[in-house]
Design an enzyme around this catalytic site. Sequence first.
Site, PDB file in Angstrom:
ATOM      1  N   ILE A 192       1.284  -5.291   8.264  1.00  0.00           N
ATOM      2  CA  ILE A 192       2.698  -5.033   8.516  1.00  0.00           C
ATOM      3  C   ILE A 192       2.976  -3.537   8.448  1.00  0.00           C
ATOM      4  O   ILE A 192       2.648  -2.876   7.456  1.00  0.00           O
ATOM      5  CB  ILE A 192       3.582  -5.770   7.490  1.00  0.00           C
ATOM      6  N   MET A 199       0.848  -1.192   0.000  1.00  0.00           N
ATOM      7  CA  MET A 199       0.000   0.000   0.000  1.00  0.00           C
ATOM      8  C   MET A 199       0.882   1.240   0.000  1.00  0.00           C
ATOM      9  O   MET A 199       1.620   1.481   0.957  1.00  0.00           O
ATOM     10  CB  MET A 199      -0.910   0.006   1.236  1.00  0.00           C
ATOM     11  N   GLY A 257       1.161   4.196   4.728  1.00  0.00           N
ATOM     12  CA  GLY A 257       1.941   3.340   3.838  1.00  0.00           C
ATOM     13  C   GLY A 257       2.495   2.077   4.460  1.00  0.00           C
ATOM     14  O   GLY A 257       3.234   2.135   5.416  1.00  0.00           O
ATOM     15  N   SER A 258       2.152   0.920   3.927  1.00  0.00           N
ATOM     16  CA  SER A 258       2.646  -0.343   4.461  1.00  0.00           C
ATOM     17  C   SER A 258       2.257  -1.490   3.536  1.00  0.00           C
ATOM     18  O   SER A 258       2.075  -1.291   2.348  1.00  0.00           O
ATOM     19  CB  SER A 258       2.110  -0.569   5.878  1.00  0.00           C
ATOM     20  N   ARG A 259       2.081  -2.714   4.116  1.00  0.00           N
ATOM     21  CA  ARG A 259       1.688  -3.843   3.283  1.00  0.00           C
ATOM     22  C   ARG A 259       0.854  -4.827   4.092  1.00  0.00           C
ATOM     23  O   ARG A 259       0.830  -4.788   5.327  1.00  0.00           O
ATOM     24  CB  ARG A 259       2.896  -4.536   2.676  1.00  0.00           C
TER      25      ARG A 259
END
Length: 217
Positions: A155, A98, A185-187
């Site tokens: 995460i 993301m 922002g991450s995943r």
Amino acid sequence: MIKIHREGRWIVLITLFVLLALVILSALFLTYQVNYITSVLSLIVLILVLRFFRVPARRPFLDEKTIIAPAYGKVVVIEQVEQKEYLDGPCMQVSIFMSIHDVHINYFPVSGKIAYQKYHPGRYLVARHPKSSTLNEKSSVGIETPYGRLLARQIAGYVARRICSYATEGEAARQGSEMGFIKFGSRLDLFLPLDAHIMVEPGQQVIGSVTPIALFK
């Protein structure tokens, strides 16, 4: 009318107050050119913050055997891995990155029982880093369904340093409803049964709660 997620309402209000104060002060004490630049930059910052915390209008794709995208973003990993947490064995990993421009709401990919939930403190490597799945701060949710089990893992990344999980062990997961939120922002990693039929490709953009990711056998 933009709908703002509850995780971002205070941040939007504080951002709006600070930017408005900057514009007023620059109008009072600085030149017209500087005030114009300040106003434009403030508007850009406000738009970015509003976009980040927006709640998009959507029509969830609901199907018992379909595993839907738990997040908006780009598919960056599809591979077979050994997952010791919850699944305790080989499985298929599908990871969605993301960016700061994506919606950061996370959704339950399937309906079932929340059989496992655990928060793991950790580091803040860039979310694209291969080791971020194991080394970074994360929150894991294991879901049991009539067709198999899966693990969804939020995460944190280099910028995103707050994971909000709405999953509670023992409660029901409802496909397409909110599982949590990751700020800035991450995943999100999905760990699926080996025999699940993967329906996406690396590099593909997916829409949270809408794009089919895989099918249970």
